[in-house]
Design a protein around this motif. Structure first.
Motif, PDB file in Angstrom:
ATOM      1  N   PRO A 100       0.792  -1.233   0.000  1.00  0.00           N
ATOM      2  CA  PRO A 100       0.000   0.000   0.000  1.00  0.00           C
ATOM      3  C   PRO A 100       0.824   1.284   0.000  1.00  0.00           C
ATOM      4  O   PRO A 100       0.380   2.301  -0.498  1.00  0.00           O
ATOM      5  N   ARG A 101       2.042   1.228   0.559  1.00  0.00           N
ATOM      6  CA  ARG A 101       2.824   2.465   0.671  1.00  0.00           C
ATOM      7  C   ARG A 101       3.657   2.746  -0.565  1.00  0.00           C
ATOM      8  O   ARG A 101       4.288   3.793  -0.674  1.00  0.00           O
ATOM      9  N   LEU A 102       3.687   1.788  -1.478  1.00  0.00           N
ATOM     10  CA  LEU A 102       4.526   1.972  -2.669  1.00  0.00           C
ATOM     11  C   LEU A 102       3.683   2.412  -3.860  1.00  0.00           C
ATOM     12  O   LEU A 102       2.514   2.041  -3.976  1.00  0.00           O
ATOM     13  N   SER A 103       4.289   3.183  -4.737  1.00  0.00           N
ATOM     14  CA  SER A 103       3.616   3.598  -5.970  1.00  0.00           C
ATOM     15  C   SER A 103       3.476   2.398  -6.905  1.00  0.00           C
ATOM     16  O   SER A 103       4.090   1.343  -6.685  1.00  0.00           O
ATOM     17  N   ASN A 107       5.841  -0.855  -6.926  1.00  0.00           N
ATOM     18  CA  ASN A 107       5.301  -2.204  -6.765  1.00  0.00           C
ATOM     19  C   ASN A 107       5.777  -3.125  -7.896  1.00  0.00           C
ATOM     20  O   ASN A 107       6.143  -4.274  -7.652  1.00  0.00           O
ATOM     21  N   HIS A 141       0.957   6.660  -8.626  1.00  0.00           N
ATOM     22  CA  HIS A 141      -0.159   6.517  -7.683  1.00  0.00           C
ATOM     23  C   HIS A 141       0.042   5.303  -6.790  1.00  0.00           C
ATOM     24  O   HIS A 141       0.526   4.270  -7.235  1.00  0.00           O
ATOM     25  N   ARG A 142      -0.384   5.453  -5.532  1.00  0.00           N
ATOM     26  CA  ARG A 142      -0.396   4.288  -4.648  1.00  0.00           C
ATOM     27  C   ARG A 142      -1.697   3.524  -4.860  1.00  0.00           C
ATOM     28  O   ARG A 142      -2.672   4.061  -5.407  1.00  0.00           O
TER      29      ARG A 142
END
Ligand SMILES: Nc1ncnc2c1ncn2[C@@H]1O[C@H](COP(=O)(O)OP(=O)(O)OP(=O)(O)O)[C@@H](O)[C@H]1O
Ligand SMILES: [Mg+2]
Length: 228
Positions: A100-103, A107, A141-142
């Motif tokens: 969730p914290r990565l773009s 990812n 975007h995340r």
């Protein structure tokens, strides 16, 4: 290159729950060739996810043998299995499983970091893969900043990161509306045409009709295995 990419011989899986034993898979024997597009169907509890977890080396069988690309996975230790999962298998799940914290770009890059690909090459390849599934405009975007269908595109791009031998997808459209399902299945169809080996679990007949072979499970055994 070997034609037979997956070979199962008498694979079984039992789960012990208290004093009960659940026979989730019973003596499954079948093979899948490189480039096949297979749907695995069957009612809830028939063993589909159990089978996918074994195919993806996320779990081991209780009995039988599984050869992936000619190698018996029983011969691998944990380290070798992790490497195998990261480099040979691309996973796509119903609930996306992105960090969730990565773009989106980060990812998709992650499996390449584990493989030791240089940053510049990772970034270029991740952008190429996002472009391949038409989501490059959301690279920064995340996951919570995208729609379900967009997140699933990113998950597919991530599954392709290390150019795996097989793509395993467990209900990849389970959380998507029918229009988005059609778009995602269009992507799998294109990947199949490009030569990828795809195995997809689904309840949905509409989804299964994109595949070229349908294996139906019932109570942990193969009820039917048809080329369509
Ligand atoms: N970790 C576990 N411990 C005990 N029993 C389990 C476990 N995982 C699955 N089972 C049992 O094994 C059988 C097969 O489960 P599995 O998750 O493979 O079914 P499925 O076909 O994927 O079902 P669904 O369509 O609902 O996802 C079921 O009877 C289930 O209750
Ligand atoms: Mg399941």
């Amino acid at each position: 290159m070997r034609k037979e990419i997956i070979k199962l011989d008498s694979i079984s899986k039992e789960y012990c729950v208290g004093e009960f034993t659940v026979k989730a898979l019973q003596n499954l024997t079948f093979s899948i060739n490189r480039g096949e597009f297979v749907a695995i169907m069957g009612s809830s509890g028939s063993g589909k996810s159990t089978l996918m977890n074994i195919l993806g080396c996320l779990d081991s069988a209780s009995g039988g043998n599984y050869w992936l690309n000619g190698v018996n996975v029983l011969d691998y230790d944990d380290n070798a299995l992790s490497r195998l999962r990261n480099e040979e298998i691309g996973f796509v799940f119903q609930s996306f499983n992105l960090l969730p914290r990565l773009s989106a770009l980060e990812n998709v890059s992650l499996p390449m970091i584990y493989k030791g690909v240089r940053q510049k090459d990772r970034r270029r390849r991740a952008m190429d893969l996002l472009r391949k599934v038409s989501i490059e405009h959301r690279f920064n975007h995340r996951p919570n900043q995208m729609s379900g269908g967009q997140v699933q595109r990113v998950a597919i791009a991530r599954a392709l990161a290390n150019n795996p031998s097989i793509i395993l997808a467990d209900e990849p459209t389970g959380n998507l509306d029918s229009q988005t399902t059609k778009e995602i299945m269009g992507i799998f169809t294109r990947l199949h045409r490009e030569g990828n080996t795809i195995i997809i679990v689904t309840h949905d007949k509409f989804v299964a009709q994109f595949a070229k072979r349908i294996i139906k499970l019932r109570d942990g055994i193969i009820e039917s295995d048809l080329i369509v």
